[in-house]
Design a protein around this motif. Structure first.
Motif, PDB file in Angstrom:
ATOM      1  N   SER A 214       0.835  -1.197   0.000  1.00  0.00           N
ATOM      2  CA  SER A 214       0.000   0.000   0.000  1.00  0.00           C
ATOM      3  C   SER A 214       0.868   1.243   0.000  1.00  0.00           C
ATOM      4  N   ASP A 215       0.739   2.041  -1.055  1.00  0.00           N
ATOM      5  CA  ASP A 215       1.451   3.309  -1.102  1.00  0.00           C
ATOM      6  C   ASP A 215       0.835   4.340  -0.176  1.00  0.00           C
ATOM      7  N   THR A 216      -0.461   4.213   0.090  1.00  0.00           N
ATOM      8  CA  THR A 216      -1.135   5.180   0.956  1.00  0.00           C
ATOM      9  C   THR A 216      -0.691   5.055   2.406  1.00  0.00           C
ATOM     10  N   SER A 217       0.004   3.955   2.729  1.00  0.00           N
ATOM     11  CA  SER A 217       0.458   3.769   4.100  1.00  0.00           C
ATOM     12  C   SER A 217       1.831   4.385   4.358  1.00  0.00           C
ATOM     13  N   THR A 218       2.494   4.859   3.323  1.00  0.00           N
ATOM     14  CA  THR A 218       3.864   5.363   3.466  1.00  0.00           C
ATOM     15  C   THR A 218       3.886   6.618   4.330  1.00  0.00           C
ATOM     16  N   ALA A 219       4.814   6.636   5.268  1.00  0.00           N
ATOM     17  CA  ALA A 219       4.916   7.745   6.206  1.00  0.00           C
ATOM     18  C   ALA A 219       5.562   8.951   5.552  1.00  0.00           C
ATOM     19  N   PRO A 220       5.257  10.141   6.029  1.00  0.00           N
ATOM     20  CA  PRO A 220       5.980  11.329   5.560  1.00  0.00           C
ATOM     21  C   PRO A 220       7.468  11.201   5.894  1.00  0.00           C
ATOM     22  N   GLU A 221       8.313  11.730   5.009  1.00  0.00           N
ATOM     23  CA  GLU A 221       9.758  11.621   5.231  1.00  0.00           C
ATOM     24  C   GLU A 221      10.185  12.428   6.451  1.00  0.00           C
ATOM     25  N   ILE A 222      11.155  11.876   7.158  1.00  0.00           N
ATOM     26  CA  ILE A 222      11.738  12.570   8.299  1.00  0.00           C
ATOM     27  C   ILE A 222      13.244  12.629   8.105  1.00  0.00           C
ATOM     28  N   LEU A 223      13.836  13.778   8.383  1.00  0.00           N
ATOM     29  CA  LEU A 223      15.277  13.976   8.194  1.00  0.00           C
ATOM     30  C   LEU A 223      16.028  13.489   9.419  1.00  0.00           C
ATOM     31  N   LEU A 224      16.964  12.574   9.176  1.00  0.00           N
ATOM     32  CA  LEU A 224      17.883  12.161  10.225  1.00  0.00           C
ATOM     33  C   LEU A 224      19.086  13.100  10.153  1.00  0.00           C
TER      34      LEU A 224
END
Length: 452
Positions: A214-224
């Motif tokens: 599911s692409d709709t489950s992908t989390a927003p990107e977070i910067l490490l």
């Protein structure tokens, strides 16, 4: 005494009830899971079993959860369908075989969150399972959270970091997620937690996670955001490390760091010591001189650490006209010597030529033909410089040059008869031809002028 007898009777009844409960069953409800978490729109099962003493017959089975009003539960399932809450009709089913009270709930939504209880009744008693089972609904998309071993809310190179992929409210157990770094899958990790034992500069980047299907489950990107001290510090020279005296020279220091470099310091290596010559990422020497030759180095610093550049060498040379001056002087001196020698030989040659000409006398030469019976031939002087000079009137004169030797000229002379009457001369009958080699104009000139 009566009190002692009463206690004995109570003990006897208790023992009898316990023996009968063990042999015939007991009043009980068992929930296999105390907490459940499922994704929205999925299905869930509340595993449950119950028991009761022998001799009793079950009348009703019921699942419910607390309602908004105390003492007014929401009926999720009931053996009498008209008692089921409207929001659960057609979505809730129960397994009745072998004292199984498992509840199956489909199309779960956020409104289904709560604690569910099972209750059964007989014709003479009722029993409710204590504790119940809590249901929570996971809301997508996932969220990525960062946990670091360092206090202060930032991550520094060398820290241990855990990235956790979780949905809102809860995360179903056993779910397999895919991790991404800068939108590239990290195939070797499928669990909800991505562990980085010792982070480094290479771990810096944007991370996200999601379900495989599911692409709709992908989390927003977070910067490490990994903080680190200056790296790859370099020192450059403009325009060049070899420069002429009197020109301008600029030293430029550069390095990578997070946070960015705060302090740049320029140094000149003075034997075993460092002589600070300036601050900032560049330093300009407006007019360089030979004393500026040497080795230079810079130091970059930030809140995390520091690093120095490699040593660079600078050489200051004299201007170009000074470097070419010895060569120019040598060339001029050589030219003067050559000129003097040439003049000496030319002067000597002229003196030798004048001496030879003055000592040489050239006599005059005349052409004197032999006397003939027809008359005498007048004196003839002919110049070799031209074949068209005027011929005497009493001669039929033809001149021509030798093509093989342009300095050689032939003259053909035809003499008239001795008689003074020229008209009676028959050329065809009496022709005398004399060839004379005529000297060149120069020889002729020398002969006529005589010695100087």
């Amino acid at each position: 005494m009566p009190n002692k007898l009463g206690h004995l009777l109570e003990l006897w009844f208790l023992v009898q009830f316990t023996i009968r409960a063990v042999v015939s069953g007991e009043w009980a409800v068992w929930y296999n899971s105390r907490e459940l978490c499922v994704f929205k729109s999925s299905s869930v099962s509340f595993n449950c079993t119950y028991d009761y003493p022998a001799g009793f017959r079950v009348k009703t089975l019921q699942w419910s959860k607390p309602g908004p009003q105390p003492g007014q539960p929401i009926i999720v399932f009931h053996t009498q369908p008209d008692k089921i809450h409207a929001s659960y009709r057609g979505r809730a089913q129960i397994t009745r075989e072998n004292k199984n009270c498992t509840l199956s709930l489909t199309n779960v939504s956020s409104s289904d969150v709560g604690t569910y209880f099972f209750r059964f009744t007989t014709f003479s008693a009722a029993w409710s399972g204590a504790g119940g089972t809590s249901l929570n609904v996971a809301v997508l998309p996932f969220r990525v959270s960062v946990n670091s071993s360092r206090e202060g809310g930032f991550i520094q190179e060398g820290d241990a970091v855990n990235l956790t992929c979780a949905a809102q409210n809860c995360t179903p157990p056993g779910v397999h997620v895919t991790w991404y770094k800068n939108r590239v899958p990290i195939s070797q990790v499928k669990s909800k937690t991505l562990s980085l034992v010792s982070v480094s500069l290479s771990d810096f980047g944007n991370y996200t996670c999601g379900l495989n299907y599911s692409d709709t489950s992908t989390a927003p990107e977070i910067l490490l955001n990994v903080r680190y001290g200056p790296k790859n510090v370099t020192l450059a020279v403009h325009p060049t490390s070899t420069i002429q005296s009197g020109r301008s020279l600029t030293l430029i220091c550069h390095g990578y760091a997070n946070p960015q470099v705060e302090i740049y310091t320029m140094y000149k290596v003075n034997e075993t010591d460092l002589l600070r010559i300036g601050w900032g990422y560049n330093h300009t020497i407006p007019v360089v001189s030979p004393r500026d030759s040497g080795q230079y180095i810079c130091l970059a610093e930030n809140a995390v650490g520091s690093q120095n550049s490699t040593v660079i060498s600078v050489r200051v040379e004299d201007p170009e006209y000074l470097s070419f001056l010895p060569a120019v002087l040598g060339a001029v001196l050589f030219g003067v010597i050559v000129a003097v020698v040439l003049l000496f030989f030319i002067k000597r040659k002229k003196q030798s030529s004048s001496t030879s000409e003055s000592t040489k006398k050239l006599p005059k030469e005349e052409f004197t033909p032999e006397p003939e019976s027809r008359g005498s031939l007048p004196n003839l002087q002919t110049s070799a410089a031209t074949a068209s000079e005027e011929c005497y009137d009493n001669l039929a004169f033809q001149c021509q040059s030798d093509p093989e030797d342009p300095q050689l000229t032939y003259a053909e002379l035809q003499f008239p008869p001795a008689s003074s009457d020229r008209s009676s001369w028959n050329r065809e009958e009496d022709i005398s031809v004399v060839y004379s080699t005529v000297r060149t104009h120069r020889e002729h000139k020398r002969a006529t002028q005589g010695p100087k």
